[in-house]
Write an enzyme that holds these catalytic residues in place. Structure first.
Site, PDB file in Angstrom:
ATOM      1  CG  HIS A 131       1.041   2.574  12.603  1.00 36.97           C
ATOM      2  ND1 HIS A 131      -0.209   2.062  12.844  1.00 36.97           N
ATOM      3  CD2 HIS A 131       1.365   2.147  11.347  1.00 36.97           C
ATOM      4  CE1 HIS A 131      -0.627   1.361  11.804  1.00 36.97           C
ATOM      5  NE2 HIS A 131       0.317   1.399  10.877  1.00 36.97           N
ATOM      6  CG  HIS A 168      -0.405  -0.003   2.533  1.00 32.70           C
ATOM      7  ND1 HIS A 168      -0.115   1.151   3.228  1.00 32.70           N
ATOM      8  CD2 HIS A 168      -0.063  -1.020   3.362  1.00 32.70           C
ATOM      9  CE1 HIS A 168       0.373   0.847   4.423  1.00 32.70           C
ATOM     10  NE2 HIS A 168       0.426  -0.464   4.526  1.00 32.70           N
ATOM     11  CD  GLU A 195       1.063  -3.913   5.766  1.00 35.10           C
ATOM     12  OE1 GLU A 195       2.017  -3.290   6.266  1.00 35.10           O
ATOM     13  OE2 GLU A 195      -0.034  -3.383   5.513  1.00 35.10           O
ATOM     14  CG  ASP A 208       3.056   0.284   7.764  1.00 36.42           C
ATOM     15  OD1 ASP A 208       2.577  -0.286   6.771  1.00 36.42           O
ATOM     16  OD2 ASP A 208       2.371   0.608   8.747  1.00 36.42           O
ATOM     17  CD  GLU A 239      -3.047  -1.630   5.720  1.00 35.74           C
ATOM     18  OE1 GLU A 239      -3.134  -2.616   6.462  1.00 35.74           O
ATOM     19  OE2 GLU A 239      -2.560  -0.546   6.128  1.00 35.74           O
ATOM     20  CD  GLU A 240      -1.471   2.070   7.722  1.00 41.61           C
ATOM     21  OE1 GLU A 240      -2.251   1.681   8.614  1.00 41.61           O
ATOM     22  OE2 GLU A 240      -0.298   1.679   7.631  1.00 41.61           O
TER      23      GLU A 240
END
Length: 821
Positions: free
Chosen positions: A269, A122, A196, A134, A169-170
């Protein structure tokens, strides 16, 4: 590795330099690519250009060489809805004008496009993170795999490869839902490779494998790193995380492999998910493994054509061990092997049994008496090994106020709880009294082999862990019986302990690397210290199973001295850890801060929350309020439940937060942009035709110019609506989250609800994020972020100085209100 070409073979190869270049451009040059932002749109534009460049190179090479090679590019755009249950919560997603970029590489024939493998990553990043690992790194991996494949002389795929660069995606997997439900190539997908990242170091881990065929495909990668243990842990739901793989399974009904970089997930994140923090070799490892899988699955040996009628759920035990050796065998084989080992162990123990107390022997009872005593010793050891580390955890958190002092190093829990687990094992053996050493040894062998059979019969492949422990114990005991007679030699222990120690250590490292950082976001109410203590105790017991029989080798006096020594070590280590701080600059505390403007009440509030139970949060909140509050009101602890709409932007993760709220003064003459030129509002149109008595037929409209990630929440008994076909048949709380492309600022949905008393409408709480009100993502346009960004700039600098960089704050400007429809 920076070379595009292998200097030996002169063939194209994966280039880590190119992969990291992509990750750096996306995460730093473009920046935080949150769905709905300008940066998100810029990433879309860049990806289209990159895909078209691949296509142009492909056309050029095919024309020059005559190879059977075709590259097709799509920029998919669409809107949709889907239900997304998470953390036991029911949630509905809606999205408008989101995009995906798709590249299909095939031999150009209809037959070659009939069956395809989908490779997914993504483009977007989540709210507080630039997303270098990520998921910009896997985006770079996919681009470089396409380059290598296209530029490899004479290579042509037997089966098509579809590269999906999904762009949402998030926001809870909207992009993969869009592709799976609306793209014309989706029906040709037979298997998925999902790439991922939840960390920045180490080998990528295979943590989901959903069929026999795909596990066999994975055995062809050059550096396998996956185990049935990780597969079982993830599928159990213990780890509250999810990937696009869910949408592909749900809507395409396909099998696949889910792989992720998981080392150093402290940066998952977080703001420091930057290329500079990605370990050298990580990109190369993922790239080469991914390329090997693509080559195999697109070749004539591929299982793709056999998957048209579905796939076989995995019934294979698989694990990578020392030296990259990859083992795999069927559940049926496992049942036979484990059963044979148990029966052979039982026979061996019985044939070699010599009663240590023949004078007490009653007819036929000596063997079972000793095995019973040995089993008591083993079970007592298990209890002690669990109890003492958990007692230490309670004392550290509640007694000394130093909970989570191990957090800043994934291996630190081994230092605190490892000796405590050993103390528990030794203390348990001392308390139950003297048992013959060999009785405990043989009882351990029988229990380990029996548990392996029992767990495997339940269909759980992780039974292999007990088999790998029992097998060397059996082999060493058999050798000891042949060569040394009735006494256990030290070599027997050494030989028996090697495999459990290697297996347990590998498993321990992988588990603590994931679970230690995870405790920083599981909520203050979660017993993080006890969770980690239990993990160390359980895995430690499996790594050193022979501690229990060895404890009885030298008598009770020696055992007592061992207990005293380990007690001293445990107490000293508790003192050492009591002086440690949980967080540092690279292992930070997550702080969640909202500046919330309510357009209905015209109030402004500062909301502060944490997602961990480490000490010091209350003090930090008080210091923030003292420094930045514009009123004399103290911070108020707030109950977090489904009706606390202040945190709905993070719902349902908000359930983990411990929030405080403090009012802020509103400057005289302040005019809200969200109630005037950028009106954020929820309205409805009521349809009076074709109504069932006692119902209302509504079209609800949400207008949110300049606001993204909007959420509405309301209580209603919904009979039917356009979001899905199965709303709960009761009065319930509903949450609807939106994620749309930049500039898409309206969405609608229809619903029929049971009406309440005449004249009473439905109260709707609504909230969203200011597109230009997120710090530091929007630092470059801070002047356009209003009062929220003014506060965040000062608060962020203050936090850096006050905490020494040990806090990573998610700073979001929010707009909220209440409407009645």
């Amino acid at each position: 590795m920076g070379n595009r070409m292998n200097p030996v073979t002169k063939l194209p190869q994966i280039s880590e330099t190119r992969i990291l270049g992509v990750a750096k451009y996306l995460s730093e040059d473009i920046g935080y690519r949150t769905v709905g932002t300008l940066e998100h749109a810029l990433a879309d534009e860049w990806m289209v250009t990159a895909a078209e460049q691949v296509q142009q190179n492909c056309v050029r090479i095919a024309a020059k060489t005559g190879r059977k090679l075709e590259c097709e590019v799509w920029r998919q755009e669409g809107s949709g809805n889907h239900r997304f249950d998470m953390m036991g919560k029911r949630l509905y997603k809606t999205y408008v004008n989101l995009s995906n970029i798709i590249v299909r590489i095939s031999d150009g024939t209809p037959e070659g496009k009939e069956h395809a493998v989908l490779v997914n990553s993504h483009l977007d990043s989540t709210l507080p993170s630039p997303g270098a690992a990520d998921d910009a790194l896997p985006v770079g991996v996919m681009l470089d795999c396409m380059r290598v494949l296209v530029e490899t002389p004479d290579w042509s795929p037997k089966h098509a490869i579809i590269f999906l660069f999904n762009h949402a995606e998030e926001s809870l997997q909207d992009g993969s839902h869009l592709y799976s439900t609306q793209h014309p190539t989706a029906s040709t997908v037979r298997a998925v490779l999902n790439l991922e990242a939840a960390g920045t170091t180490g080998r990528e881990l295979l943590f989901q494998a959903t069929s026999e065929q795909m596990i066999e495909a994975y055995s062809h990668v050059p550096r396998p790193y996956g185990t049935i243990f990780a597969n079982d842990i993830f599928s159990s739901g213990i780890i509250l995380s999810d990937t696009d793989f869910r949408q592909f399974e749900l809507y395409l009904n396909v099998t696949g492999l889910d792989m992720a970089i998981v080392g150093n997930s402290y940066l998952y994140h977080m703001r420091k998910d930057l290329v500079e923090n990605i370990e050298a070799g990580v990109a190369q490892h993922m790239g080469e493994n991914t390329l090997a899988l693509i080559r195999y699955l697109s070749s004539s040996k591929s299982p793709l054509p056999t998957l048209t009628q579905g796939y076989t759920r995995p019934s294979t035990v698989f694990f990578a061990h020392i030296g990259g050796v990859f083992f795999m065998y069927s559940f049926a084989t496992a049942k036979i092997m484990y059963s044979v080992l148990f029966l052979a162990s039982l026979v061996l123990v019985r044939l070699t049994f010599v009663d240590p107390a023949p004078a007490l022997k009653k007819a036929g009872s000596g063997f079972w008496r000793e095995q019973g005593k040995g089993a008591v010793g083993v079970l007592a050891g298990m209890v002690g090994t669990l109890a003492v580390p958990n007692l230490v955890a309670v004392v550290m958190k509640s007694g000394l106020g130093k909970g989570m002092s191990w957090f800043s190093d994934p291996m630190a829990p081994l230092g605190l709880y490892g000796p405590a687990a050993l103390l528990g094992g030794l203390l348990s053996q001392y308390l139950i009294g003297q048992i013959h050493e060999q009785s405990v040894f043989t009882a351990l062998l029988l229990i380990q082999s029996f548990v392996a059979v029992g767990i495997q019969l339940a269909g759980i492949g992780s039974a292999a862990l007990f088999f790998l422990s029992a097998l060397p114990i059996f082999v060493s005991f058999a050798a000891n019986s042949l060569l040394n007679g009735k006494n256990l030699s030290l070599w027997t222990y050494a030989i028996a302990q090697v495999m459990p120690l290697l297996t347990g250590s590998m498993l321990m490292v992988g588990v603590v690397e994931v679970f230690t950082p995870l405790t920083g976001r599981v909520g203050a109410d979660a017993p993080a210290d006890n969770i980690i203590a239990t993990i160390i105790a359980v895995l430690g017991a499996q790594a050193l199973p022979l501690v229990l029989p060895f404890a009885h080798r030298f008598g009770r006096k020696a055992l007592f001295r061992g207990v005293v020594l380990m007690s001293i070590v445990t107490v000293v280590l508790m003192g050492v850890f009591a002086m440690r701080e949980p967080f540092d600059k690279m292992h930070q505390k997550r702080l969640f801060v909202l500046h919330l403007e309510n357009v209905t009440s015209h109030e402004h509030h500062l909301h502060i929350a944490a997602a961990d139970g480490a000490p010091g949060f209350q003090v930090l909140v008080n210091d923030i309020v003292k420094e930045f509050s514009t009123t004399d009101s103290p911070p108020i602890p707030v109950v977090m439940d489904d009706h606390n709409s202040d945190w709905d932007s993070l719902y349902p993760f908000s359930a983990f937060l411990t929030p405080y709220k403090v009012p802020l003064a509103v400057a005289p003459g302040y005019v809200s942009p969200w109630a005037n030129e950028k009106s954020f509002a929820v309205t409805s149109v009521e349809h009076g035709t074709s109504l069932i008595p006692g119902t209302r037929n509504l079209t609800v409209k949400i207008s949110h110019p300049g606001v993204i990630w909007t959420v509405i929440a309301f209580d209603a008994h919904v009979l039917q609506w356009s979001l899905d076909d199965n709303p709960p048949d009761e009065l319930a709380r509903h949450h609807i989250k939106e994620g749309s492309f930049y500039g898409s600022d309206t969405y609608t949905f229809d619903m029929v609800v049971k009406s309440s008393e005449p004249g009473n409408g439905i109260m709707v709480n609504f909230i969203g994020l200011q597109e230009k009100g997120m710090w530091p993502a929007k630092k470059a346009v801070k002047a356009e972020g209003g009062v929220a960004m003014e506060l965040f700039e000062k608060l962020d600098g203050w936090l850096e100085e006050k905490t020494g960089g040990t806090v990573d704050a998610l700073l979001m400007g929010c707009v909220a209100g209440v409407a009645v429809i």
